[in-house]
Design a protein around this motif. Sequence first.
Motif, PDB file in Angstrom:
ATOM      1  N   GLY A   8      16.097   7.099   7.227  1.00  0.00           N
ATOM      2  CA  GLY A   8      14.692   7.449   7.088  1.00  0.00           C
ATOM      3  C   GLY A   8      14.549   8.958   7.215  1.00  0.00           C
ATOM      4  O   GLY A   8      15.361   9.606   7.856  1.00  0.00           O
ATOM      5  N   GLN A  12      23.396   8.431  15.698  1.00  0.00           N
ATOM      6  CA  GLN A  12      21.992   8.821  15.858  1.00  0.00           C
ATOM      7  C   GLN A  12      21.133   7.751  15.190  1.00  0.00           C
ATOM      8  O   GLN A  12      21.349   7.414  14.030  1.00  0.00           O
ATOM      9  CB  GLN A  12      21.744  10.193  15.232  1.00  0.00           C
ATOM     10  CG  GLN A  12      20.264  10.532  15.119  1.00  0.00           C
ATOM     11  CD  GLN A  12      19.990  12.008  14.968  1.00  0.00           C
ATOM     12  OE1 GLN A  12      20.202  12.782  15.892  1.00  0.00           O
ATOM     13  NE2 GLN A  12      19.513  12.426  13.811  1.00  0.00           N
ATOM     14  N   GLN A  38       9.404  13.125  13.622  1.00  0.00           N
ATOM     15  CA  GLN A  38       8.054  13.676  13.555  1.00  0.00           C
ATOM     16  C   GLN A  38       7.108  12.548  13.160  1.00  0.00           C
ATOM     17  O   GLN A  38       7.376  11.810  12.220  1.00  0.00           O
ATOM     18  CB  GLN A  38       8.014  14.814  12.532  1.00  0.00           C
ATOM     19  CG  GLN A  38       6.795  15.696  12.636  1.00  0.00           C
ATOM     20  CD  GLN A  38       5.605  15.133  11.904  1.00  0.00           C
ATOM     21  OE1 GLN A  38       5.783  14.438  10.908  1.00  0.00           O
ATOM     22  NE2 GLN A  38       4.422  15.397  12.402  1.00  0.00           N
ATOM     23  N   ASN A  92      14.660  19.069  18.381  1.00  0.00           N
ATOM     24  CA  ASN A  92      15.118  19.209  16.994  1.00  0.00           C
ATOM     25  C   ASN A  92      14.322  20.325  16.333  1.00  0.00           C
ATOM     26  O   ASN A  92      13.101  20.368  16.442  1.00  0.00           O
ATOM     27  CB  ASN A  92      14.881  17.895  16.242  1.00  0.00           C
ATOM     28  CG  ASN A  92      15.103  18.023  14.738  1.00  0.00           C
ATOM     29  OD1 ASN A  92      14.175  18.204  13.959  1.00  0.00           O
ATOM     30  ND2 ASN A  92      16.336  17.911  14.324  1.00  0.00           N
ATOM     31  N   GLY A 144      17.232   6.327  14.081  1.00  0.00           N
ATOM     32  CA  GLY A 144      15.860   6.720  13.808  1.00  0.00           C
ATOM     33  C   GLY A 144      15.005   5.478  13.633  1.00  0.00           C
ATOM     34  O   GLY A 144      14.355   4.994  14.571  1.00  0.00           O
ATOM     35  N   THR A 145      15.081   4.896  12.450  1.00  0.00           N
ATOM     36  CA  THR A 145      14.254   3.743  12.093  1.00  0.00           C
ATOM     37  C   THR A 145      14.307   2.627  13.137  1.00  0.00           C
ATOM     38  O   THR A 145      13.279   2.017  13.445  1.00  0.00           O
ATOM     39  CB  THR A 145      14.717   3.210  10.712  1.00  0.00           C
ATOM     40  OG1 THR A 145      14.613   4.289   9.774  1.00  0.00           O
ATOM     41  CG2 THR A 145      13.881   2.046  10.252  1.00  0.00           C
ATOM     42  N   TYR A 153       1.961   1.087  10.940  1.00  0.00           N
ATOM     43  CA  TYR A 153       3.348   1.572  10.794  1.00  0.00           C
ATOM     44  C   TYR A 153       4.324   0.595  11.458  1.00  0.00           C
ATOM     45  O   TYR A 153       5.323   0.173  10.863  1.00  0.00           O
ATOM     46  CB  TYR A 153       3.418   2.949  11.469  1.00  0.00           C
ATOM     47  CG  TYR A 153       4.578   3.842  11.101  1.00  0.00           C
ATOM     48  CD1 TYR A 153       5.619   3.430  10.287  1.00  0.00           C
ATOM     49  CD2 TYR A 153       4.611   5.145  11.589  1.00  0.00           C
ATOM     50  CE1 TYR A 153       6.665   4.288   9.970  1.00  0.00           C
ATOM     51  CE2 TYR A 153       5.643   6.018  11.282  1.00  0.00           C
ATOM     52  CZ  TYR A 153       6.665   5.581  10.476  1.00  0.00           C
ATOM     53  OH  TYR A 153       7.692   6.427  10.176  1.00  0.00           O
ATOM     54  N   ALA A 196      15.322  12.906  16.126  1.00  0.00           N
ATOM     55  CA  ALA A 196      13.934  13.380  16.181  1.00  0.00           C
ATOM     56  C   ALA A 196      13.134  12.679  15.093  1.00  0.00           C
ATOM     57  O   ALA A 196      13.619  12.496  13.985  1.00  0.00           O
ATOM     58  CB  ALA A 196      13.906  14.880  15.947  1.00  0.00           C
ATOM     59  N   GLY A 204      21.187   4.067   8.723  1.00  0.00           N
ATOM     60  CA  GLY A 204      21.483   2.655   8.532  1.00  0.00           C
ATOM     61  C   GLY A 204      22.039   1.942   9.745  1.00  0.00           C
ATOM     62  O   GLY A 204      22.486   0.803   9.643  1.00  0.00           O
TER      63      GLY A 204
HETATM   64  C1  LIG Z   1       9.684   8.669  10.955  1.00  0.00           C
HETATM   65  C2  LIG Z   1      10.868   9.570  10.888  1.00  0.00           C
HETATM   66  C3  LIG Z   1      10.701  10.925  11.136  1.00  0.00           C
HETATM   67  C4  LIG Z   1      11.810  11.785  11.136  1.00  0.00           C
HETATM   68  N1  LIG Z   1      11.637  13.112  11.461  1.00  0.00           N
HETATM   69  C5  LIG Z   1      12.717  13.923  11.549  1.00  0.00           C
HETATM   70  C6  LIG Z   1      12.568  15.262  12.005  1.00  0.00           C
HETATM   71  O1  LIG Z   1      11.469  15.735  12.317  1.00  0.00           O
HETATM   72  N2  LIG Z   1      13.696  16.036  12.071  1.00  0.00           N
HETATM   73  C7  LIG Z   1      14.940  15.545  11.738  1.00  0.00           C
HETATM   74  O2  LIG Z   1      15.934  16.283  11.822  1.00  0.00           O
HETATM   75  N3  LIG Z   1      15.105  14.260  11.339  1.00  0.00           N
HETATM   76  C8  LIG Z   1      14.037  13.447  11.256  1.00  0.00           C
HETATM   77  N4  LIG Z   1      14.203  12.129  10.888  1.00  0.00           N
HETATM   78  C9  LIG Z   1      15.586  11.587  10.734  1.00  0.00           C
HETATM   79  C10 LIG Z   1      16.050  10.924  12.051  1.00  0.00           C
HETATM   80  O3  LIG Z   1      16.148  11.877  13.080  1.00  0.00           O
HETATM   81  C11 LIG Z   1      17.410  10.214  11.906  1.00  0.00           C
HETATM   82  O4  LIG Z   1      18.434  11.126  11.580  1.00  0.00           O
HETATM   83  C12 LIG Z   1      17.368   9.121  10.838  1.00  0.00           C
HETATM   84  O5  LIG Z   1      16.198   8.364  10.981  1.00  0.00           O
HETATM   85  C13 LIG Z   1      18.604   8.222  10.989  1.00  0.00           C
HETATM   86  O6  LIG Z   1      18.632   7.219  10.021  1.00  0.00           O
HETATM   87  P1  LIG Z   1      17.986   5.734  10.254  1.00  0.00           P
HETATM   88  O7  LIG Z   1      16.527   5.930  10.042  1.00  0.00           O
HETATM   89  O8  LIG Z   1      18.615   4.901   9.198  1.00  0.00           O
HETATM   90  O9  LIG Z   1      18.333   5.312  11.648  1.00  0.00           O
HETATM   91  C14 LIG Z   1      13.101  11.271  10.845  1.00  0.00           C
HETATM   92  C15 LIG Z   1      13.250   9.892  10.568  1.00  0.00           C
HETATM   93  C16 LIG Z   1      12.162   9.047  10.589  1.00  0.00           C
HETATM   94  C17 LIG Z   1      12.377   7.588  10.308  1.00  0.00           C
END
Ligand SMILES: Cc1cc2nc3c(=O)[nH]c(=O)nc-3n(C[C@H](O)[C@H](O)[C@H](O)COP(=O)(O)O)c2cc1C
Length: 333
Positions: free
Chosen positions: A145, A192, A22, A70, A194-195, A209, A20, A173
């Motif tokens: 992130g 999982q 946000q 989430n 994110g970034t 962004y 997820a 990562g």
């Molecule tokens: C912009 C952004 C917003 C995020 N928002 C949430 C969130 O609302 N809830 C949550 O559980 N994790 C959140 N995360 C964490 C991501 O779900 C994920 O676990 C994480 O980005 C994984 O690491 P990575 O960025 O190295 O891939 C967010 C990450 C980013 C980059």
Amino acid sequence: MFHTEICDLLGIRYPILQGAMQGAGGPRLVAATSQAGGLGILPTFGGTEEALRADIETARGLTDKPVAVNITPMGKAFTESRARICVEMEVPIVTTGRADPGEDAVGTMKDAGIKVIPVIPSVQHALRVQAEGVDAVIASGSEAGGHVGGVATLALVPQVVDAVDIPVLAAGGIGDGRGFLAMLALGAVGVQLGTALIATEEADVSDWYRNAILEMQATDTIVTTALTGATVRCIATPEIRAYEEARLSGAPKQELQRLRQITRQNHGHADRVGGADSNERRQGAAGQVAGLITRVRPTAEIIEHMIQDAAALSNGLADLAQASAPGAERAAE
Ligand SMILES: Cc1cc2nc3c(=O)[nH]c(=O)nc-3n(C[C@H](O)[C@H](O)[C@H](O)COP(=O)(O)O)c2cc1C
């Protein structure tokens, strides 16, 4: 390929979750991930109940595959109201982030047949949520992130794998097939991301962004308490750096408040959770893997390549192990 127990548990093709996000991951990204065989997860952080209902409907309109939600526990009332919506709307999978959802909320969702998967930053946290009856955990390292703990993914994942009896996914990562395969080698049953999904065609992010993610090096992130009070890894803008420098040098409370206000102005606000991002925004969460991302791609391409590259790599490693096995040289002569 790479069909693990998490694929059966969640009813997905590939063991790849879109964490997820946000402010970045709205219904389009969520649906694109699920449609590509992974699992898309909608955020609720700071959003209203109406926004969550609308986002679930919108994402479901774009894919016939499972769509998850989430819940970032922000107090008992918030957690329980979002859990109730997930039960009412028959959301099949809920992840939680940042804090414990609590036994009551986990129980409510489990009784309704929802699979509950918290994101955890430590072995202790993993054991706590396992005792609450969750189905799996996502071990998220400090390079991720968003909200982070203090242990890096490479060290965290095998320790959590050894400590719990439930499936463990890895986050933090991971940007391509190499990271995916490394996590499986550590004992994770999936990952999982994110970034790696911010600079996609489907993410709802401002031009600022997206471009920041494309241009960043791994050293351009910072962990700050300025944004939510907890530790968040984000893009190291001059405003955030100024806040953290002042905080670490023991600046007075009022000065910190003034600097925090500036960072929050720049943080901008999504129109609604997962909605279109404001183009005036000059701030965003990002992990260190941003240094690996150099072009905007469709989400499906990232997922397919991750699986294919990991398969090729895994075959190459098997050949290497074979070639270096005792007696292999003699056999080759
Ligand atoms: C912009 C952004 C917003 C995020 N928002 C949430 C969130 O609302 N809830 C949550 O559980 N994790 C959140 N995360 C964490 C991501 O779900 C994920 O676990 C994480 O980005 C994984 O690491 P990575 O960025 O190295 O891939 C967010 C990450 C980013 C980059």
